[in-house]
Design an enzyme around this catalytic site. Structure first.
Site, PDB file in Angstrom:
ATOM      1  CE  LYS A  16       0.971   1.296   4.405  1.00  0.00           C
ATOM      2  NZ  LYS A  16       1.719   2.473   4.754  1.00  0.00           N
ATOM      3  CG  ASP A 145      -0.971  -0.394   7.638  1.00  0.00           C
ATOM      4  OD1 ASP A 145      -1.872   0.434   7.819  1.00  0.00           O
ATOM      5  OD2 ASP A 145       0.212  -0.094   7.428  1.00  0.00           O
TER       6      ASP A 145
HETATM    7  C1  SUD Z   1       2.166   4.091   9.560  1.00  0.00           C
HETATM    8  C2  SUD Z   1       1.256   3.136   8.834  1.00  0.00           C
HETATM    9  C3  SUD Z   1       0.349   3.954   7.899  1.00  0.00           C
HETATM   10  O1  SUD Z   1      -0.456   3.119   7.089  1.00  0.00           O
HETATM   11  O2  SUD Z   1       1.890   2.169   8.025  1.00  0.00           O
HETATM   12  P1  SUD Z   1       3.440   1.710   7.848  1.00  0.00           P
HETATM   13  O3  SUD Z   1       4.215   2.914   7.473  1.00  0.00           O
HETATM   14  O4  SUD Z   1       3.919   1.101   9.139  1.00  0.00           O
HETATM   15  O5  SUD Z   1       3.436   0.692   6.734  1.00  0.00           O
HETATM   16  C4  SUD Z   1       0.353   2.391   9.856  1.00  0.00           C
HETATM   17  O6  SUD Z   1      -0.396   3.287  10.626  1.00  0.00           O
HETATM   18  C5  SUD Z   1       1.116   1.449  10.759  1.00  0.00           C
HETATM   19  O7  SUD Z   1       0.399   0.267  10.802  1.00  0.00           O
HETATM   20  P2  SUD Z   1       1.104  -1.109  11.309  1.00  0.00           P
HETATM   21  O8  SUD Z   1       2.483  -1.221  10.713  1.00  0.00           O
HETATM   22  O9  SUD Z   1       0.103  -2.201  11.050  1.00  0.00           O
HETATM   23  O10 SUD Z   1       1.270  -0.778  12.805  1.00  0.00           O
HETATM   24  P3  SUD Z   1       0.924  -1.628  14.126  1.00  0.00           P
HETATM   25  O11 SUD Z   1       1.669  -2.923  14.064  1.00  0.00           O
HETATM   26  O12 SUD Z   1      -0.533  -1.649  14.351  1.00  0.00           O
HETATM   27  O13 SUD Z   1       1.600  -0.682  15.216  1.00  0.00           O
HETATM   28  C6  SUD Z   1       2.987  -0.604  15.385  1.00  0.00           C
HETATM   29  C7  SUD Z   1       3.282   0.567  16.297  1.00  0.00           C
HETATM   30  O14 SUD Z   1       3.144   1.815  15.546  1.00  0.00           O
HETATM   31  C8  SUD Z   1       2.537   2.814  16.344  1.00  0.00           C
HETATM   32  N1  SUD Z   1       1.224   3.180  15.775  1.00  0.00           N
HETATM   33  C9  SUD Z   1       0.666   2.410  14.797  1.00  0.00           C
HETATM   34  C10 SUD Z   1      -0.571   2.789  14.250  1.00  0.00           C
HETATM   35  C11 SUD Z   1      -1.220   3.933  14.780  1.00  0.00           C
HETATM   36  N2  SUD Z   1      -2.404   4.332  14.316  1.00  0.00           N
HETATM   37  N3  SUD Z   1      -0.637   4.663  15.762  1.00  0.00           N
HETATM   38  C12 SUD Z   1       0.584   4.295  16.257  1.00  0.00           C
HETATM   39  O15 SUD Z   1       1.098   4.987  17.139  1.00  0.00           O
HETATM   40  C13 SUD Z   1       2.401   2.239  17.740  1.00  0.00           C
HETATM   41  O16 SUD Z   1       3.588   2.557  18.436  1.00  0.00           O
HETATM   42  C14 SUD Z   1       2.339   0.728  17.469  1.00  0.00           C
HETATM   43  O17 SUD Z   1       2.769  -0.040  18.570  1.00  0.00           O
END
Ligand code: SUD
Ligand code: ADP
Length: 320
Positions: A16, A145
């Site tokens: 994504k 995600d």
């Molecule tokens: C930032 C995003 C944007 O789409 O994607 P990525 O860049 O990681 O792919 C997501 O919010 C990432 O989602 P994901 O990678 O599934 O995160 P999770 O395992 O749920 O969370 C990992 C950690 O990221 C932080 N976290 C995640 C999601 C959220 N809304 N708030 C947070 O603060 C928290 O510290 C959590 O413990």
């Protein structure tokens, strides 16, 4: 009597990009409330699940050395979560093979994609009568995600990103992706944003409505003006070289560039397919990233592949 062993199932699942990622303040549960517009891209992982007497997980491809193969792998956590959900809680006799094309810790939700693909693959392997919405409930428990990777397309995500509503997207959009040589940790990037905000920076992006309207119009030039990511400043603060990468993509002819999610992958929106190929060629020569890929979106979420789409055999491992 001999038990019939079902054939392995392979699922293809998309990465994504966040076209819009507005991050609100930290919640008491350690997560940030967010509003995001996801788009699923043609950059994919393939996950094969098979019944076996030797349960475990193997990883090949993009970032294979940095992906855990034990119980902490998100795909294995998906095996355990689905097994518990359907009452097969004893060690599941499953082998999972990941063929990765999505960069690891790249802000493109590769681990989440593998978890979603594993849920879809096992539902087929175990012949479960389970809806995608029921799988999405299990997916949300695995990571913010993961539900989006089940559905794909273009969607508005709220809460932690797990509450999804489809968004109409009229056009195929063409992207160039710049992979960095090292990943960024998602929690560290969220923490850095909290730190920058406590110090009075940076400004927050606005509403998602204009992005949704641009998607409906199908005009990449309109969408390009509206790409926005509250985590970009934090990713750039932790990895200042990303500024140069973002500039290089635009200098190479992209309409606009953004850090994907928590980064460090940079995603560049291009006018059309031809322009994406030209931007990719120029960007690869600019020396600002490890690898460049072209992709388009939206594409569907995790789905079983078969026939001509069947997986290639795993590449042989070379031992020194
Ligand atoms: C930032 C995003 C944007 O789409 O994607 P990525 O860049 O990681 O792919 C997501 O919010 C990432 O989602 P994901 O990678 O599934 O995160 P999770 O395992 O749920 O969370 C990992 C950690 O990221 C932080 N976290 C995640 C999601 C959220 N809304 N708030 C947070 O603060 C928290 O510290 C959590 O413990
Ligand atoms: N199946 C998996 N694929 C990739 N990384 C995984 C997987 N399972 C667990 N991980 C761990 O999750 C971290 C985040 O990986 P990933 O999902 O690729 O990135 P992001 O959260 O930036 O989108 C990695 O550093 C890795 O240690």
């Amino acid at each position: 009597m001999l038990a019939v062993v079902p054939p392995p199932v392979t699922v293809r699942v998309p990465a994504k990009v966040n076209l819009h990622l507005a991050v609100d303040d930290l919640r008491e549960d350690g997560y940030h409330e967010l509003v995001t517009v996801f788009q699923a891209l043609s950059l994919t992982d393939e996950v094969t699940v098979a019944v076996t007497e030797e349960p475990g997980l193997e990883v090949y491809g993009e970032g294979e050395g940095s992906v855990p193969t034990g119980p902490e792998n998100l795909a294995w956590r998906a095996v355990e979560a689905l097994a518990a959900h359907v009452g097969r809680a004893e060690e599941p006799k499953v082998r999972v093979v990941l063929r990765k094309g999505i960069p690891v810790a790249g802000g493109m939700a590769g681990g989440s994609a593998d978890a979603a693909a594993t849920l879809v693959g096992l539902a087929s392997l175990w012949n479960l009568e389970i809806t995608r919405d029921e799988l999405a409930g299990i997916a949300a428990g695995l990571g913010s995600d993961v539900p989006f990777a089940l559905y794909g397309g273009t969607a508005l995500g709220t809460g932690r990103g797990e509450h999804l509503v489809p968004v109409l997207s009229r056009h195929t959009f063409h992207w160039v992706l710049a992979f960095d040589s090292e990943g960024l940790s998602t929690p560290k990037v969220f923490k850095e944003l909290d730190r920058l905000r406590a110090a009075g920076n940076p400004p927050r992006i606005g509403s998602h409505t204009p992005v949704v309207e641009a998607l409906a119009s199908g005009d990449p030039r309109q969408l390009a003006l509206l790409l926005g990511n509250d985590l970009q400043a934090a990713a750039v603060s932790l990895r200042p070289e990303l500024r140069r990468t973002l500039r290089a993509g635009v200098n190479a002819g992209a309409l606009a560039g953004t850090v994907s999610g928590s980064g460090p992958t940079c995603a560049f929106l291009c006018e059309d397919a031809q322009s994406a190929v030209e931007v990719a060629a120029e960007l690869s020569g600019a020396g600002v990233c490890r690898t460049v890929r072209v992709a388009h979106g939206p594409v569907p979420g995790a789905r079983v592949v078969g026939g001509d789409d069947a997986p290639r055999p795993a590449p042989p491992r070379v031992h020194a």
